[in-house]
Design a protein around this motif. Structure first.
Motif, short mmCIF file in Angstrom:
data_model
loop_
_atom_site.label_atom_id
_atom_site.label_comp_id
_atom_site.label_asym_id
_atom_site.label_seq_id
_atom_site.Cartn_x
_atom_site.Cartn_y
_atom_site.Cartn_z
N ASP A 70 0.82 -1.21 0.00
CA ASP A 70 0.00 0.00 0.00
C ASP A 70 0.85 1.26 0.00
N PHE A 71 1.64 1.46 -1.03
CA PHE A 71 2.38 2.71 -1.25
C PHE A 71 2.71 2.84 -2.71
N ASP A 72 2.98 4.07 -3.14
CA ASP A 72 3.34 4.30 -4.53
C ASP A 72 4.83 4.11 -4.76
N LYS A 73 5.62 4.49 -3.76
CA LYS A 73 7.06 4.34 -3.86
C LYS A 73 7.64 4.15 -2.47
N TYR A 74 8.54 3.21 -2.35
CA TYR A 74 9.24 2.99 -1.09
C TYR A 74 10.24 4.12 -0.92
N THR A 75 10.24 4.75 0.24
CA THR A 75 11.19 5.83 0.52
C THR A 75 12.06 5.45 1.71
N LYS A 76 13.13 6.18 1.89
CA LYS A 76 14.08 5.89 2.95
C LYS A 76 13.43 5.92 4.34
N GLY A 77 12.42 6.75 4.52
CA GLY A 77 11.77 6.87 5.82
C GLY A 77 10.69 5.84 6.10
N THR A 78 10.45 4.94 5.16
CA THR A 78 9.43 3.92 5.35
C THR A 78 9.84 2.97 6.47
N THR A 79 8.98 2.84 7.48
CA THR A 79 9.32 1.98 8.62
C THR A 79 8.57 0.66 8.60
N SER A 80 7.41 0.65 7.91
CA SER A 80 6.67 -0.60 7.80
C SER A 80 5.98 -0.64 6.44
N VAL A 81 5.66 -1.85 6.02
CA VAL A 81 4.96 -2.05 4.76
C VAL A 81 3.67 -2.81 5.04
N ARG A 82 2.61 -2.41 4.37
CA ARG A 82 1.30 -3.04 4.52
C ARG A 82 0.94 -3.67 3.18
N LEU A 83 0.39 -4.88 3.23
CA LEU A 83 0.03 -5.57 1.99
C LEU A 83 -1.22 -4.97 1.36
N SER A 84 -1.20 -4.86 0.05
CA SER A 84 -2.38 -4.47 -0.72
C SER A 84 -3.19 -5.74 -0.99
N GLU A 85 -4.31 -5.59 -1.69
CA GLU A 85 -5.09 -6.78 -2.06
C GLU A 85 -4.26 -7.71 -2.94
N ASP A 86 -3.49 -7.14 -3.88
CA ASP A 86 -2.62 -7.96 -4.72
C ASP A 86 -1.56 -8.66 -3.87
N GLY A 87 -1.07 -7.98 -2.85
CA GLY A 87 -0.09 -8.58 -1.95
C GLY A 87 -0.66 -9.76 -1.19
N LYS A 88 -1.90 -9.63 -0.76
CA LYS A 88 -2.55 -10.74 -0.05
C LYS A 88 -2.75 -11.93 -0.98
N LYS A 89 -3.07 -11.66 -2.23
CA LYS A 89 -3.22 -12.74 -3.21
C LYS A 89 -1.87 -13.42 -3.46
N GLU A 90 -0.82 -12.61 -3.57
CA GLU A 90 0.52 -13.15 -3.76
C GLU A 90 0.95 -13.99 -2.55
N LEU A 91 0.60 -13.52 -1.37
CA LEU A 91 0.90 -14.26 -0.14
C LEU A 91 0.19 -15.61 -0.15
N ALA A 92 -1.05 -15.65 -0.57
CA ALA A 92 -1.79 -16.91 -0.65
C ALA A 92 -1.10 -17.89 -1.59
N GLN A 93 -0.64 -17.40 -2.74
CA GLN A 93 0.09 -18.26 -3.68
C GLN A 93 1.40 -18.76 -3.07
N LEU A 94 2.08 -17.88 -2.35
CA LEU A 94 3.35 -18.25 -1.72
C LEU A 94 3.13 -19.33 -0.66
N VAL A 95 2.10 -19.19 0.14
CA VAL A 95 1.81 -20.19 1.17
C VAL A 95 1.54 -21.55 0.53
N LYS A 96 0.80 -21.56 -0.56
CA LYS A 96 0.55 -22.82 -1.29
C LYS A 96 1.85 -23.42 -1.79
N GLU A 97 2.73 -22.58 -2.31
CA GLU A 97 4.01 -23.06 -2.86
C GLU A 97 4.91 -23.64 -1.78
N LEU A 98 4.89 -23.04 -0.61
CA LEU A 98 5.80 -23.46 0.46
C LEU A 98 5.32 -24.70 1.21
N GLN A 99 4.10 -25.16 0.95
CA GLN A 99 3.56 -26.34 1.64
C GLN A 99 4.36 -27.57 1.32
#
Length: 99
Positions: A70-99
C-alpha cells in the motif's frame, strides 16, 4: 506464540527472497495482531540472516513490487509495509508453494 515452520523460501533470487520474507512477515503479523504489515527493520534483519540482503537494491525491490504493498514508492523513511489486495493474493500463492 506462532512460529514459522518453513526453512526454504524456494527461490535463489535475492530480490524475490526479500519480497517473500516481507509477505511472510506480514502474515505472521496478521495472525498475531490482525494487520497484514511488516516492519522494514525486521525484514532487513531476516534478509541478512538468510544471506539474501542486497543493500544496494533493498528499496528498489519494494518499489519494483509496489503493487503488492500500500504505497506508490518505497522511501528511505518507510518503517513498515502493509500488503495491498494484490499482496494478499501473492501471499496466498506463496503459502501454497511453500507447503
Amino acid at each position: 506464540a506462532i512460529l514459522p515452520l518453513y526453512e526454504d523460501l524456494k527461490t535463489t533470487r535475492m530480490s524475490e527472497a526479500q519480497i517473500r520474507i516481507a509477505l511472510l512477515q506480514a502474515l505472521h503479523s496478521a495472525l498475531g495482531v490482525g494487520e497484514f504489515q511488516a516492519e522494514v527493520e525486521a525484514i532487513r534483519t531476516e534478509c541478512r540472516d538468510r544471506k539474501t540482503y542486497d543493500s544496494a537494491n533493498f528499496a528498489a525491490n519494494f518499489t519494483n513490487n509496489r503493487s503488492l504493498f500500500d504505497f506508490d514508492k518505497y522511501t528511505k523513511g518507510t518503517t513498515s509495509v502493509r500488503l495491498s489486495e494484490d499482496g494478499k493474493k501473492e501471499l496466498a500463492q506463496l503459502v501454497k508453494e511453500l507447503q
